[in-house]
Design a protein around this motif. Structure first.
Motif, PDB file in Angstrom:
ATOM      1  N   LYS A 181      13.526  -5.600   6.872  1.00  0.00           N
ATOM      2  CA  LYS A 181      13.748  -4.940   8.050  1.00  0.00           C
ATOM      3  C   LYS A 181      13.693  -4.135   7.353  1.00  0.00           C
ATOM      4  N   HIS A 182      12.623  -3.857   6.527  1.00  0.00           N
ATOM      5  CA  HIS A 182      12.290  -2.018   6.462  1.00  0.00           C
ATOM      6  C   HIS A 182      10.990  -1.226   6.644  1.00  0.00           C
ATOM      7  N   TRP A 183       9.463  -3.091   6.548  1.00  0.00           N
ATOM      8  CA  TRP A 183       8.121  -2.864   6.651  1.00  0.00           C
ATOM      9  C   TRP A 183       8.273  -3.368   8.312  1.00  0.00           C
ATOM     10  N   GLU A 184       8.797  -2.325   9.717  1.00  0.00           N
ATOM     11  CA  GLU A 184       8.135  -3.035  10.524  1.00  0.00           C
ATOM     12  C   GLU A 184       8.244  -1.868  12.033  1.00  0.00           C
ATOM     13  N   ARG A 206       3.672  -3.477   1.036  1.00  0.00           N
ATOM     14  CA  ARG A 206       4.397  -4.417   2.458  1.00  0.00           C
ATOM     15  C   ARG A 206       4.147  -3.321   3.216  1.00  0.00           C
ATOM     16  N   ALA A 207       3.337  -1.426   2.991  1.00  0.00           N
ATOM     17  CA  ALA A 207       3.055  -1.292   4.659  1.00  0.00           C
ATOM     18  C   ALA A 207       2.011  -1.679   5.093  1.00  0.00           C
ATOM     19  N   ASP A 216      -1.970   6.587   3.617  1.00  0.00           N
ATOM     20  CA  ASP A 216      -0.497   6.725   3.025  1.00  0.00           C
ATOM     21  C   ASP A 216      -0.716   5.626   2.239  1.00  0.00           C
ATOM     22  N   VAL A 217      -1.726   4.683   1.463  1.00  0.00           N
ATOM     23  CA  VAL A 217      -1.870   3.903   0.762  1.00  0.00           C
ATOM     24  C   VAL A 217      -2.458   4.552  -0.662  1.00  0.00           C
ATOM     25  N   SER A 218      -3.534   5.216  -0.208  1.00  0.00           N
ATOM     26  CA  SER A 218      -4.415   5.913  -1.260  1.00  0.00           C
ATOM     27  C   SER A 218      -3.678   7.065  -1.650  1.00  0.00           C
ATOM     28  N   SER A 246       5.079  -5.037  -7.123  1.00  0.00           N
ATOM     29  CA  SER A 246       7.083  -4.792  -7.116  1.00  0.00           C
ATOM     30  C   SER A 246       7.690  -5.659  -8.604  1.00  0.00           C
ATOM     31  N   PHE A 247       8.783  -5.348  -8.355  1.00  0.00           N
ATOM     32  CA  PHE A 247      10.156  -5.998  -9.615  1.00  0.00           C
ATOM     33  C   PHE A 247      11.030  -5.894  -8.564  1.00  0.00           C
TER      34      PHE A 247
END
Length: 513
Positions: free
Chosen positions: A42-45, A127-128, A146-148, A174-175
């Protein structure tokens, strides 16, 4: 946004990546929108999720670097100019006796907190992009910037770990930390550094020199909010320059440092002194409004904020905790000090403002040291403190600044045989400190490269460079004894037993077996 909300968000990210929240201070300027803790899915909305995720990576990086004063113990205390007054754990680090069983050494041998940074960056990169589909406010330009930043922080973290441990696992996905650290083997340090360089070069395409300028808000804020908090294009080039220098690739160092110096105006960078040696003195470097303070107006190349203005001041995670004593704080002697003999050996120029004589009074300049006549002189170059009774410090961690880049450029130019240009760079720093300029024709007994590293020793004292500078210097001078020490892994840090226990693919660094 109040501090409770910010703490809630940062703590969420720290819990995800198993990094202790005790090292993270509040930063009121990083005004993150509120949301309730919920499952990861739910944290990438929304745009508030990307903001929280990005700033969470910065928070984890700060935690990794300042926890247990790691940055300074790794780079400044180990085999450096500082000595321990009474603490045996610090004495062991100074003497490179890292097999001693001290909690400090065991903690600093564990790379888990750095992989927390890397895992957070990996997760953000993965996820972004999902947020573009669910929140129209989050644009592709936002995503690219942001990704940069996430890639930059990940690349820097790998460089930082390579300097400490050499070969380290290269993890780019990611893990889930709840299932324990994944079973990754170590990757050759050269491959890790190449990955970092490639990541940084690609990130520079999208990173700005400054955030929130020309009324183009970044996450609803203008440039003043983000100054000395977010990493930018110049930061990436500064890291690339230092990676290249670590590898001895001085042609690349030349190119990267030139880019930084050619764009000081675009990046709002400024020397911490006066190039014309006029009335602006050493206070630009050491004063309460100097470079280690958030009162300092220009941007920094790479700063980890720890200021009073952002409500981040604390009594830990600042070099002052180890080196200050009376008359600055209620402490009879510092944990670490530079001996009088070392001080007079390092600072031999009587006119040097960092430590020399004041002509009008005949007294020592106390910009770097107080109580020089005592058994334990107090190193006060970094001295951002409000109340000595409570010893709450507000200095920023400056990984690199313009002067470091100038001296790195001088080193590269000297290594390539461009001595005239190198001397110009070296004297740029000497002039700012009112030290006697260097001249090859006048100083036949003082090799240029030796003089550059002596200047780095003086200018960057207390900033975490000494141990790494020594290794580059030994390689440049081809010192057989020191080269053998480097080759044997003596200058690497041991890997914590708990890391090896939890990952059967990891073996101890050879020298520390």
């Amino acid at each position: 946004m109040n501090n409770m909300v910010y703490n809630k968000i940062i703590c969420f990210f720290l819990l995800i990546f198993l990094c202790s929240a005790s090292f993270i201070s509040c930063n009121k300027k990083l005004d993150i929108a509120s949301y309730e803790i919920a499952p990861e899915a739910k944290h990438w909305e929304s745009i508030s999720d990307t903001k929280g995720g990005l700033l969470g990576i910065y928070g984890l990086l700060r935690s990794a670097m300042v926890g247990n004063n790691a940055h300074w113990i790794y780079g400044e205390v180990r085999m450096g100019d500082f000595q321990s007054t009474a603490r045996q754990d610090l004495k062991a680090v100074v003497e490179n006796d890292l097999k001693k069983s001290f909690p400090l050494i065991e903690d600093l041998s564990n790379w888990k907190r750095f992989y927390a940074v890397i895992n957070a960056a990996n997760l953000f990169i993965e996820r972004a992009p999902e947020v573009i589909k669910t929140d129209s406010r989050y644009t592709r330009d936002n995503l690219a910037i942001d990704v940069s930043q996430a890639r930059l922080i990940r690349a820097f973290t790998y460089f930082y770990m390579v300097r400490i441990w050499g070969d380290v696992p290269l993890i780019t996905a990611s893990f889930d930390n709840s299932e324990g650290f994944p079973k990754f083997k170590k990757t050759n340090a050269t491959e890790v550094l190449q990955f970092a360089q490639n990541e940084l070069m690609e990130a520079t395409e999208y990173l700005p020199f400054q955030y929130g300028i020309d009324n183009q808000q970044y996450y609803g804020e203008l440039a003043k909010t983000w100054k000395n908090i977010l990493f930018n294009k110049s930061t990436a080039y500064a890291i690339m320059a230092n990676i290249a220098a670590w590898q001895g690739k001085y042609i690349d160092v030349d190119a990267y440092t030139k880019f930084i110096l050619d764009n000081v105006v675009s990046a709002n960078l400024q020397y911490n002194g006066n190039l014309n040696t006029s009335d602006i003195g050493i206070d630009k470097l050491t004063g309460i409004t100097g470079v280690f303070s958030n009162a300092y107006e220009p941007s920094q190349l790479f700063s980890i904020s720890g200021s009073y203005t952002n409500l981040e001041a604390s009594n830990t995670g600042h070099f002052e905790q180890l080196v200050l004593a009376a008359p600055f704080i209620n402490k009879t002697q510092p944990d670490l000090y530079v001996s009088r003999d070392s001080i007079t050996s390092i600072f031999q120029d009587l006119y040097d403002e960092r430590f020399g004589f004041i002509a009008s009074s005949g007294l020592y300049n106390e910009a770097y040291f107080k109580n020089i006549a005592s058994l334990y002189p107090v190193f006060c170059k970094i001295n951002i403190i409000k109340d000595g009774k409570f010893a709450e410090f507000g200095s920023n961690l400056i990984f690199t600044r313009l002067e470091e880049i100038v001296l790195l450029r001088a080193e590269a130019l000297a290594a390539m045989g461009r001595t005239g240009e190198s001397v110009v760079m070296l004297n740029r720093i000497k002039n700012m400190r009112k030290a006697t300029p260097y001249s090859i024709s006048m100083e036949p007994g003082r090799p240029l490269m030796d003089e550059i590293f002596k200047e780095r020793r003086k200018e960057l004292l207390g900033e975490g460079w000494r141990f790494y500078d020594l290794q580059r210097f030994y390689k440049l001078k081809s010192n057989p004894e020191r080269l053998n020490q480097i080759a044997s892994g003596e200058f690497l840090w041991p890997i914590a037993p708990v890391v090896i226990k939890n990952n059967s693919e990891i073996t101890q660094n050879e020298y520390w077996k």
